[in-house]
Design a protein around this motif. Structure first.
Motif, short mmCIF file in Angstrom:
data_model
loop_
_atom_site.label_atom_id
_atom_site.label_comp_id
_atom_site.label_asym_id
_atom_site.label_seq_id
_atom_site.Cartn_x
_atom_site.Cartn_y
_atom_site.Cartn_z
N PRO B 258 0.82 -1.23 0.00
CA PRO B 258 0.00 0.00 0.00
C PRO B 258 0.85 1.27 0.00
O PRO B 258 0.53 2.25 -0.69
CB PRO B 258 -0.83 -0.12 1.29
CG PRO B 258 -0.92 -1.58 1.52
CD PRO B 258 0.40 -2.13 1.08
N ALA B 261 2.36 1.73 -3.43
CA ALA B 261 1.34 2.10 -4.43
C ALA B 261 1.13 3.61 -4.41
O ALA B 261 1.03 4.26 -5.46
CB ALA B 261 0.03 1.37 -4.13
N MET B 262 1.07 4.19 -3.21
CA MET B 262 0.86 5.63 -3.10
C MET B 262 2.06 6.39 -3.69
O MET B 262 1.88 7.36 -4.42
CB MET B 262 0.66 5.97 -1.63
CG MET B 262 0.15 7.35 -1.40
SD MET B 262 -0.28 7.56 0.33
CE MET B 262 -2.04 7.33 0.26
N LEU B 264 4.01 5.36 -6.04
CA LEU B 264 4.06 5.19 -7.50
C LEU B 264 3.10 6.14 -8.21
O LEU B 264 3.43 6.69 -9.27
CB LEU B 264 3.73 3.74 -7.87
CG LEU B 264 4.76 2.70 -7.42
CD1 LEU B 264 4.35 1.30 -7.87
CD2 LEU B 264 6.15 3.02 -7.91
#
Lengths: 121, 283
Positions: B258, B261-262, B264
């Protein structure tokens, strides 16, 4: 734009220019973020225009973000189309075509699938 | 292996590449100098107005939140700080002076991937409590050896590319199998020639083999950044292939999915803001 179906934060966007605030608990993977999400110090956590994924929603929940602004289409939250999801999913599978035997790299592939389509591989 | 290269041939090759502008070399050697002040940087930059103009263009990219708002390097340093401006000066210098090998080398894809790795490395460095600007520069230059090989050894480079396309393998594997060395070796030679700081040289040389490096090496950060950049598909290379992610390098960063992901998504946003400023003719 790329010709082979990349679906990043600038993918096909069914936006009719309207938006609505949603409690984070009501937001779903595949919705489009309409405005940037900032932390308490004004630092950008997520830019407006990105597609929400399971991982991103989990990261926002971890930071106690209460609500977000999502794009709407005909009064309902706009969603990434199934066609775009399929195209993005095929591209991610192609990029990771040589990583099947490695567990960590496969986990990255699943995270990217989630990011692009709002769902795991 | 009909086109085997030796390290002697590599060294001779990089000596024929253009030198970095004097101000960029001086700034690189100042990475250990915490006392470098804005006046010194401004004086150095005044000797190279073209480089100063390119740096200002980068500083004014929306990535830095300053679109059209700064008209001098002094203002940019006030807003961005010395360290970020220093990284921008070196970015502008490297992109400007490096040759474009020819139609057989996709320079647009090359710089798109390099910028993507630089931005990923900058984010990862913040998690690893490393210097984000050194990580950014190491990322920007990590594949510089490919440019050197393509410039100095056209036939050997094309042979390696053909091999890569036939075998659908990583470029460094194709280079090793056809040339006997790879672009990381060439990158080490060119960053040594340009007197880059040892940490950046090491990251360029070992980004495909980071496991044996020290825990605080930038090689691991650049390796992970390289894998993430391929995964994000920002280079627009149709037959791109994500390399295997090193467990050692990944675990050293202590990230979870998680969180990454942020990062990226923010990297992609940064990339879209900055690429038109870095390569205005190629976007």
């Amino acid at each position: 734009m790329m010709s082979y179906g990349h679906t990043g934060t600038q993918g096909a966007n069914p936006d009719d220019g309207t938006k609505q605030q949603l409690p984070l608990g009501k937001a779903r993977p595949g919705m489009w973020l309409a405005e940037a999400v900032l932390d308490g110090r004004g630092r950008m956590l997520l830019p407006g225009g990105c597609i929400l994924s399971q991982g991103l929603l989990a990261a926002l929940a971890r930071r106690d973000v209460a609500s977000i602004m999502v794009r709407t289409n005909h009064g309902a939250p706009a969603l990434l189309s199934e066609e775009d999801k399929e195209r993005a999913s095929r591209r991610v599978a192609y990029l990771f075509r040589r990583c099947n035997g490695d567990e960590l790299t496969r986990s990255l592939a699943e995270a990217i699938q989630d990011l692009r389509t709002g769902r795991s591989a | 292996m009909t086109n085997a290269l030796t390290s002697e041939k590599l060294v001779a090759c990089v000596k024929h590449l253009p030198n970095l502008p004097a101000v960029a070399t001086a700034l690189l050697s100042s990475f250990q100098d915490e006392n470098l002040d804005m006046d010194t940087l401004a004086r150095k930059m005044a000797r190279d107005p073209a480089l100063a103009a390119d740096t200002l263009r980068l500083a004014n990219s929306s990535f830095y939140g300053l679109s059209g708002k700064v008209s001098s390097l002094g203002e940019a340093m006030m807003v961005l700080g010395l360290r970020q401006v220093r990284a921008l000066v070196v970015t502008a210098a490297v992109v400007r002076i490096l040759p474009t090998p020819g139609h057989y080398f996709d320079i647009k894809t090359f710089w798109r991937h390099s910028l993507a790795v630089a931005l990923c490395a900058r984010h990862l460095a913040r998690h690893g409590r490393e210097d984000p600007e050194q990580a950014y520069l190491a990322g920007l230059l990590h594949d510089i050896g490919r440019l050197a090989l393509a410039t100095c050894f056209k036939e050997a480079f094309q042979q390696a590319e053909d091999y890569r396309n036939r075998h659908d393998c990583q470029m460094f594997e194709a280079e090793r199998d056809t040339l006997g060395l790879d672009h990381a070796d060439a990158g080490e030679a060119i960053t040594r020639h340009w007197r880059f700081p040892a940490r950046i040289r090491e990251a360029v040389a070992r980004h495909h083999a980071p496991d044996g490096q020290e825990a605080d090496s930038l090689a691991g950060i650049v390796h992970v950044a390289d894998v993430l950049a391929h995964a994000l598909d920002l280079s627009q290379q149709e037959n791109d292939l994500v390399p295997q992610l090193s467990t050692v390098a990944w675990n050293r960063l202590g990230l979870d999915w998680p969180e990454i992901a942020m990062d990226l998504v923010v990297v992609e946003d940064n990339f879209r803001s900055m690429i038109p400023m870095l390569l205005p003719e190629a976007t």
